[in-house]
Design a protein around this motif. Structure first.
Motif, short mmCIF file in Angstrom:
data_model
loop_
_atom_site.label_atom_id
_atom_site.label_comp_id
_atom_site.label_asym_id
_atom_site.label_seq_id
_atom_site.Cartn_x
_atom_site.Cartn_y
_atom_site.Cartn_z
N LEU A 148 -4.51 -15.23 10.19
CA LEU A 148 -5.30 -16.47 10.21
C LEU A 148 -6.24 -16.49 11.40
CD1 LEU A 148 -5.81 -19.38 9.16
CD2 LEU A 148 -4.01 -20.12 10.73
N LEU A 149 -5.77 -16.10 12.57
CA LEU A 149 -6.61 -16.13 13.77
C LEU A 149 -7.79 -15.16 13.65
CD1 LEU A 149 -3.84 -16.30 16.53
CD2 LEU A 149 -5.29 -18.16 15.69
N THR A 150 -7.51 -13.94 13.23
CA THR A 150 -8.58 -12.95 13.14
C THR A 150 -9.55 -13.26 12.00
OG1 THR A 150 -7.14 -11.54 11.77
CG2 THR A 150 -7.18 -11.14 14.14
N MET A 151 -9.02 -13.72 10.87
CA MET A 151 -9.89 -14.05 9.74
C MET A 151 -10.75 -15.27 10.03
SD MET A 151 -7.08 -13.31 6.74
CE MET A 151 -8.00 -14.10 5.43
N SER A 152 -10.17 -16.26 10.70
CA SER A 152 -10.96 -17.45 11.05
C SER A 152 -12.08 -17.11 12.02
CB SER A 152 -10.04 -18.51 11.67
OG SER A 152 -9.04 -18.91 10.75
N SER A 153 -11.79 -16.25 13.00
CA SER A 153 -12.84 -15.84 13.94
C SER A 153 -13.95 -15.08 13.23
CB SER A 153 -12.23 -14.96 15.04
OG SER A 153 -11.23 -15.65 15.74
N THR A 154 -13.58 -14.17 12.35
CA THR A 154 -14.59 -13.41 11.60
C THR A 154 -15.44 -14.33 10.74
OG1 THR A 154 -13.05 -11.54 11.49
CG2 THR A 154 -14.93 -11.51 9.99
N GLY A 155 -14.79 -15.22 10.00
CA GLY A 155 -15.54 -16.14 9.14
C GLY A 155 -16.40 -17.11 9.91
N PHE A 156 -15.92 -17.56 11.08
CA PHE A 156 -16.68 -18.53 11.87
C PHE A 156 -17.97 -17.92 12.40
CE2 PHE A 156 -17.62 -20.24 16.13
CZ PHE A 156 -17.95 -21.54 15.78
N PHE A 157 -17.89 -16.72 12.99
CA PHE A 157 -19.09 -16.10 13.54
C PHE A 157 -20.08 -15.72 12.44
CE2 PHE A 157 -16.30 -15.33 17.26
CZ PHE A 157 -17.11 -15.90 18.22
N PHE A 158 -19.56 -15.29 11.28
CA PHE A 158 -20.50 -14.98 10.20
C PHE A 158 -21.11 -16.26 9.64
CE2 PHE A 158 -21.67 -14.26 5.79
CZ PHE A 158 -22.55 -13.19 5.95
N LEU A 159 -20.35 -17.34 9.61
CA LEU A 159 -20.90 -18.62 9.15
C LEU A 159 -22.05 -19.06 10.04
CD1 LEU A 159 -20.86 -21.14 7.37
CD2 LEU A 159 -19.06 -22.06 8.84
N LEU A 160 -21.93 -18.84 11.35
CA LEU A 160 -23.04 -19.17 12.25
C LEU A 160 -24.28 -18.37 11.88
CD1 LEU A 160 -21.23 -19.32 15.73
CD2 LEU A 160 -22.01 -21.23 14.31
N SER A 161 -24.13 -17.08 11.68
CA SER A 161 -25.26 -16.24 11.30
C SER A 161 -25.85 -16.68 9.97
CB SER A 161 -24.82 -14.77 11.24
OG SER A 161 -25.89 -13.94 10.86
N TRP A 162 -24.99 -16.93 9.00
CA TRP A 162 -25.42 -17.33 7.67
C TRP A 162 -26.14 -18.69 7.71
CZ3 TRP A 162 -24.31 -21.28 4.17
CH2 TRP A 162 -24.57 -21.02 2.83
N SER A 163 -25.62 -19.62 8.51
CA SER A 163 -26.22 -20.95 8.61
C SER A 163 -27.59 -20.90 9.28
CB SER A 163 -25.29 -21.88 9.38
OG SER A 163 -24.05 -22.00 8.73
N ILE A 164 -27.72 -20.10 10.34
CA ILE A 164 -29.01 -19.98 11.01
C ILE A 164 -30.05 -19.38 10.07
CG2 ILE A 164 -30.24 -18.83 12.90
CD1 ILE A 164 -27.66 -18.99 14.53
N PHE A 165 -29.66 -18.36 9.32
CA PHE A 165 -30.58 -17.76 8.36
C PHE A 165 -30.99 -18.78 7.30
CE2 PHE A 165 -31.68 -15.52 4.50
CZ PHE A 165 -32.47 -14.48 4.94
N THR A 166 -30.02 -19.54 6.81
CA THR A 166 -30.32 -20.55 5.79
C THR A 166 -31.27 -21.61 6.32
OG1 THR A 166 -28.15 -20.18 4.78
CG2 THR A 166 -29.31 -22.21 4.19
N HIS A 167 -31.05 -22.03 7.57
CA HIS A 167 -31.90 -23.06 8.16
C HIS A 167 -33.32 -22.54 8.37
CE1 HIS A 167 -33.08 -26.46 10.62
NE2 HIS A 167 -33.50 -25.63 11.56
#
Length: 228
Positions: A120-139
């Motif tokens: 859970l800890l490693t998967m959440s960290s991976t998903g969180f940082f990619f979500l930041l990248s994905w959100s910035i690109f979308t914006h």
């Protein structure tokens, strides 16, 4: 290599989370390094900003740099998370956590080792940082996306699937596990007590063995031995 262990609820939850984590990491890795986000462009594409002023160019450059940094960081985390998922899916068994040395250390710390918590800890960290990248690109490309959603490619959608698996689906599975699977500390305490009793019985049997008695008699001095 043996087949994954699926004999109890704990092992089934562990295997399910490992599969979810591995799938999410593959989606994230594919999205970071492929150029099929928007009109055959991706995180590493140099977009044409000639219509914007210098101030906007600076903001866009900072956003582009940030989404690339978060993308690379999420990829590195995806590698470690994927490796952990493979280990817990294929190599970890119910007997691993019940090994004697590991059980004693767990009981001394009064906490149990749950592989799914580490996932859970490693998967959440991976998903969180990619979500930041994905959100910035979308914006940054929100206007183009609103005009025509069909211009979004497989990298964009698989990336979205990746962070959903790592953040949302994984959290749901983990919470379900916490509600269903009982704490294993009680079982570990019983296992340690069983080992202690078995060890004492083995020691008692070893002390009362005739072979040991004969050996001790040979080693002891003979008080009936005549002195010349």
């Amino acid at each position: 290599m043996e087949l994954p262990e699926l004999k109890d609820t704990i092992s089934r939850f562990r295997f399910t989370q490992s599969c979810v984590g591995l799938s999410g990491c593959l989606c994230v890795s594919y999205a970071v390094w492929t150029p099929f986000w928007l009109k055959d462009g991706g995180l590493w594409t140099e977009w044409n900003n000639t219509k914007r002023d210098s101030g906007s160019d600076a903001v866009i450059f900072n956003a582009l740099e940030a989404e690339r940094v978060f993308g690379v960081l999420s990829f590195l985390l995806a590698l470690s998370t994927g490796a952990l998922s493979l280990v817990f899916a294929l190599c970890w068994t119910s007997e691993t956590v019940r090994s004697y040395a590991n059980t004693r250390s767990l009981l001394m710390a009064r906490t149990a080792l749950y592989p799914t918590t580490l996932l859970l800890l490693t998967m959440s960290s991976t998903g969180f940082f990619f979500l930041l990248s994905w959100s910035i690109f979308t914006h940054q490309h929100s206007e183009e996306i609103h005009q025509d959603v069909s211009i979004l490619g497989s990298s964009y959608w698989l990336g979205a699937l990746g962070w959903i698996l790592l953040l949302v689906v994984e959290m749901i599975i983990f919470l379900a596990e916490q509600a269903i699977v009982p704490d294993i500390l009680e079982d570990l305490e019983k296992a340690v007590e069983s080992w202690r009793v078995t060890s004492q019985m083995s020691r008692s049997f070893s002390d009362g063995c005739p072979h040991n008695a004969v050996t001790k008699s040979k080693l002891a001095p003979n008080r009936y031995m005549s002195v010349t």
